[in-house]
Design an enzyme around this catalytic site. Sequence first.
Site, PDB file in Angstrom:
ATOM      1  N   ASP A  90       8.376   1.054  -7.799  1.00 27.88           N
ATOM      2  CA  ASP A  90       9.827   0.823  -7.825  1.00 27.88           C
ATOM      3  C   ASP A  90      10.223  -0.603  -8.189  1.00 27.88           C
ATOM      4  OD1 ASP A  90       9.937   3.438  -7.116  1.00 27.88           O
ATOM      5  OD2 ASP A  90      11.123   3.160  -5.295  1.00 27.88           O
TER       6      ASP A  90
ATOM      7  N   ALA B 139       0.847  -1.208   0.000  1.00 18.88           N
ATOM      8  CA  ALA B 139       0.000   0.000   0.000  1.00 18.88           C
ATOM      9  C   ALA B 139       0.877   1.250   0.000  1.00 18.88           C
ATOM     10  CB  ALA B 139      -0.948  -0.007   1.196  1.00 18.88           C
TER      11      ALA B 139
ATOM     12  N   LYS C  63       7.282  22.432  -3.893  1.00 17.18           N
ATOM     13  CA  LYS C  63       7.526  21.103  -3.317  1.00 17.18           C
ATOM     14  C   LYS C  63       6.370  20.720  -2.386  1.00 17.18           C
ATOM     15  CE  LYS C  63      10.172  17.545  -2.205  1.00 17.18           C
ATOM     16  NZ  LYS C  63      10.600  16.557  -3.183  1.00 17.18           N
TER      17      LYS C  63
ATOM     18  N   ALA D 247       7.875   8.384  -7.026  1.00 16.27           N
ATOM     19  CA  ALA D 247       6.473   8.308  -6.585  1.00 16.27           C
ATOM     20  C   ALA D 247       5.573   8.813  -7.710  1.00 16.27           C
ATOM     21  CB  ALA D 247       6.301   9.153  -5.334  1.00 16.27           C
ATOM     22  N   GLN D 248       6.057   9.825  -8.422  1.00 17.67           N
ATOM     23  CA  GLN D 248       5.292  10.393  -9.531  1.00 17.67           C
ATOM     24  C   GLN D 248       4.925   9.301 -10.546  1.00 17.67           C
ATOM     25  OE1 GLN D 248       5.851  14.181 -12.620  1.00 17.67           O
ATOM     26  NE2 GLN D 248       7.551  13.562 -11.399  1.00 17.67           N
TER      27      GLN D 248
ATOM     28  N   GLU E 178      18.248  15.780  -0.294  1.00 22.90           N
ATOM     29  CA  GLU E 178      17.080  16.182   0.512  1.00 22.90           C
ATOM     30  C   GLU E 178      17.344  15.929   2.001  1.00 22.90           C
ATOM     31  OE1 GLU E 178      13.389  14.568  -1.160  1.00 22.90           O
ATOM     32  OE2 GLU E 178      13.218  16.537  -2.126  1.00 22.90           O
TER      33      GLU E 178
ATOM     34  N   TYR F 161       2.692   4.168  -2.869  1.00 21.08           N
ATOM     35  CA  TYR F 161       2.069   5.055  -3.861  1.00 21.08           C
ATOM     36  C   TYR F 161       1.405   4.251  -4.987  1.00 21.08           C
ATOM     37  CZ  TYR F 161       4.676   8.771  -1.618  1.00 21.08           C
ATOM     38  OH  TYR F 161       5.173   9.653  -0.695  1.00 21.08           O
TER      39      TYR F 161
HETATM   40  P1  FAD Z   1       6.513   2.339  -1.648  1.00 21.47           P
HETATM   41  O1  FAD Z   1       5.889   3.674  -1.612  1.00 21.47           O
HETATM   42  O2  FAD Z   1       7.849   2.142  -1.064  1.00 21.47           O
HETATM   43  O3  FAD Z   1       5.499   1.309  -0.969  1.00 21.47           O
HETATM   44  C1  FAD Z   1       5.746  -0.066  -0.832  1.00 21.47           C
HETATM   45  C2  FAD Z   1       4.771  -0.621   0.184  1.00 21.47           C
HETATM   46  O4  FAD Z   1       4.913  -2.041   0.240  1.00 21.47           O
HETATM   47  C3  FAD Z   1       5.006  -0.103   1.607  1.00 21.47           C
HETATM   48  O5  FAD Z   1       3.787   0.268   2.197  1.00 21.47           O
HETATM   49  C4  FAD Z   1       5.620  -1.301   2.318  1.00 21.47           C
HETATM   50  O6  FAD Z   1       5.326  -1.338   3.711  1.00 21.47           O
HETATM   51  C5  FAD Z   1       4.944  -2.457   1.596  1.00 21.47           C
HETATM   52  N1  FAD Z   1       5.699  -3.704   1.661  1.00 21.47           N
HETATM   53  C6  FAD Z   1       7.016  -3.894   1.389  1.00 21.47           C
HETATM   54  N2  FAD Z   1       7.342  -5.190   1.532  1.00 21.47           N
HETATM   55  C7  FAD Z   1       6.209  -5.832   1.898  1.00 21.47           C
HETATM   56  C8  FAD Z   1       5.896  -7.192   2.180  1.00 21.47           C
HETATM   57  N3  FAD Z   1       6.822  -8.155   2.104  1.00 21.47           N
HETATM   58  N4  FAD Z   1       4.626  -7.505   2.529  1.00 21.47           N
HETATM   59  C9  FAD Z   1       3.667  -6.547   2.599  1.00 21.47           C
HETATM   60  N5  FAD Z   1       3.912  -5.248   2.339  1.00 21.47           N
HETATM   61  C10 FAD Z   1       5.158  -4.899   1.992  1.00 21.47           C
HETATM   62  N6  FAD Z   1       9.889  10.275  -5.586  1.00 21.47           N
HETATM   63  C11 FAD Z   1       9.330  11.354  -6.187  1.00 21.47           C
HETATM   64  O7  FAD Z   1       8.594  11.209  -7.184  1.00 21.47           O
HETATM   65  N7  FAD Z   1       9.561  12.624  -5.711  1.00 21.47           N
HETATM   66  C12 FAD Z   1      10.300  12.868  -4.596  1.00 21.47           C
HETATM   67  O8  FAD Z   1      10.480  14.011  -4.190  1.00 21.47           O
HETATM   68  C13 FAD Z   1      10.888  11.742  -3.934  1.00 21.47           C
HETATM   69  N8  FAD Z   1      11.594  11.927  -2.797  1.00 21.47           N
HETATM   70  C14 FAD Z   1      12.054  10.838  -2.102  1.00 21.47           C
HETATM   71  C15 FAD Z   1      12.692  11.043  -0.884  1.00 21.47           C
HETATM   72  C16 FAD Z   1      13.139   9.959  -0.142  1.00 21.47           C
HETATM   73  C17 FAD Z   1      13.802  10.190   1.190  1.00 21.47           C
HETATM   74  C18 FAD Z   1      12.952   8.636  -0.636  1.00 21.47           C
HETATM   75  C19 FAD Z   1      13.425   7.452   0.166  1.00 21.47           C
HETATM   76  C20 FAD Z   1      12.327   8.417  -1.861  1.00 21.47           C
HETATM   77  C21 FAD Z   1      11.863   9.512  -2.606  1.00 21.47           C
HETATM   78  N9  FAD Z   1      11.195   9.342  -3.823  1.00 21.47           N
HETATM   79  C22 FAD Z   1      10.658  10.428  -4.473  1.00 21.47           C
HETATM   80  C23 FAD Z   1      11.016   7.997  -4.408  1.00 21.47           C
HETATM   81  C24 FAD Z   1       9.650   7.424  -4.015  1.00 21.47           C
HETATM   82  O9  FAD Z   1       9.488   7.481  -2.627  1.00 21.47           O
HETATM   83  C25 FAD Z   1       9.492   6.000  -4.496  1.00 21.47           C
HETATM   84  O10 FAD Z   1       9.749   5.963  -5.878  1.00 21.47           O
HETATM   85  C26 FAD Z   1       8.077   5.493  -4.205  1.00 21.47           C
HETATM   86  O11 FAD Z   1       7.875   5.390  -2.820  1.00 21.47           O
HETATM   87  C27 FAD Z   1       7.794   4.160  -4.877  1.00 21.47           C
HETATM   88  O12 FAD Z   1       6.463   3.805  -4.642  1.00 21.47           O
HETATM   89  P2  FAD Z   1       6.039   2.278  -4.529  1.00 21.47           P
HETATM   90  O13 FAD Z   1       4.554   2.237  -4.504  1.00 21.47           O
HETATM   91  O14 FAD Z   1       6.749   1.462  -5.532  1.00 21.47           O
HETATM   92  O15 FAD Z   1       6.631   1.785  -3.127  1.00 21.47           O
END
Ligand code: FAD
Length: 405
Positions: free
Chosen positions: A301, A11, A379, A318-319, A171, A13
């Site tokens: 990701d 859960a 931002k 995240a975008q 950041e 982005y």
């Molecule tokens: P995530 O948002 O990481 O979510 C993954 C989810 O899966 C989490 O809730 C986690 O708990 C869950 N999960 C993981 N493993 C398991 C498991 N085995 N069982 C059940 N649940 C699980 N991107 C931007 O676009 N702009 C920004 O300014 C930016 N700034 C950033 C700053 C920081 C400090 C960081 C660390 C990242 C930044 N990013 C930014 C990148 C962005 O955060 C990621 O690209 C984004 O979070 C990816 O989204 P996602 O849905 O793939 O994964």
Amino acid sequence: MRKPKIVILGAGYGGLMTTVRLQKQLGVNEADITLVNKNNYHYESTWLHEASAGTLPADRTRYKVTDVIDKSKVHFLVDTVTSINREEKTVALSKGGELNYDYLVVSLGYEAETFGIKGLKEHAFSIANLNAARQIREHIEYQFATYNTEKDRRDDRLTIVVGGAGFTGIEFLGELANRAPELCQEFDVPQEKVRIICVEAAPTVLPGFDPELVEYAVNQLEKKGVEFKIGTAIKEATEEGIIVAKDDQVEEIKAGTVVWAAGVRGNHLVEDSGFENMRGRVKVDPYLRAPGHDDVFIVGDCSLIINEEINRPYPPTAQIAMQQGEICAKNLAVLVRGQGELEAFTPDLKGSVCSLGEDDAIGVVFGRKVWGSKASFMKKMVDNRALFMIGGPGLVMKKGKFNIL
Ligand code: FAD
């Protein structure tokens, strides 16, 4: 007729966006939707540098998943995924349960990639999730709190090394540079004893960013006391700090805190489950499906898409994760209904803004360069927009950033 089972893993982005869009598009009787997440909350990964530095309370970065899902349409399980069986079409969970699916969405996010550098896993922190962010904050505070209680004061306790001058590293440095004077005051520590050092192997800070903006960022951070060691590689992390090398010159930097912010990869479960992958990221087809698996969508990701213009992967953001979530939901609705056409995913990049602390930032938005308080305002708008897209105005009111003047 049996309803198709859709299982969404994670859960973040990507997963949450898929879920909230899907619950709008499908009726209760059209599909069984199950969302699985480690925690009962979603955290804004893009705010974790603030929680890690202690400039934003960890609680501000999270909200309950049940605040944004429609419980009449989505079954939410708080559990940890332990494996995915592609042949059997099942997902195993840590509490012993197993889920079967007709369609699977893998959105399990990122993990730190340490590229085999010795000692990093054991001795460095990484801003991997909310718990890690809380641990980094506590660890740094502990170093400050301990400084005055030791008979032989160790100045290097107050040295913080950040590995990587990419987006996350910069950041985090911006927040640290603002937080350090507050910590000095709180724990009666002389400011000149604190060192914040950024070590970057590449020849420049923020590779790929506009050079004028990069220069602005470096100047701003240096003014606040950040030291940059560019073109310098971390060779090893030890209990005492790190060992770096530049042009055959090897140096030891003793430090109380080392934070690795120089690399991410996709979730290890993607690799373990046998999907064709590169560091836990699957090169998806235009409709966001894993090659050879028309029933498995991969977003965020854990996915990899190539920017054809430069023939290199888009950096994971995240975008992109949220935009993929929207398309993934549309495509799932098409498959469930058996009518319509699948939509191909093309990132619609509006720009990117890198914060340099509470009131400063740099960025390129709709092709225009911005910096300073204007960029910082943007931002916060970007942060609020992410909340709005998933939870509407109610969530923005509850968790949004309004300290924008
Ligand atoms: P995530 O948002 O990481 O979510 C993954 C989810 O899966 C989490 O809730 C986690 O708990 C869950 N999960 C993981 N493993 C398991 C498991 N085995 N069982 C059940 N649940 C699980 N991107 C931007 O676009 N702009 C920004 O300014 C930016 N700034 C950033 C700053 C920081 C400090 C960081 C660390 C990242 C930044 N990013 C930014 C990148 C962005 O955060 C990621 O690209 C984004 O979070 C990816 O989204 P996602 O849905 O793939 O994964």
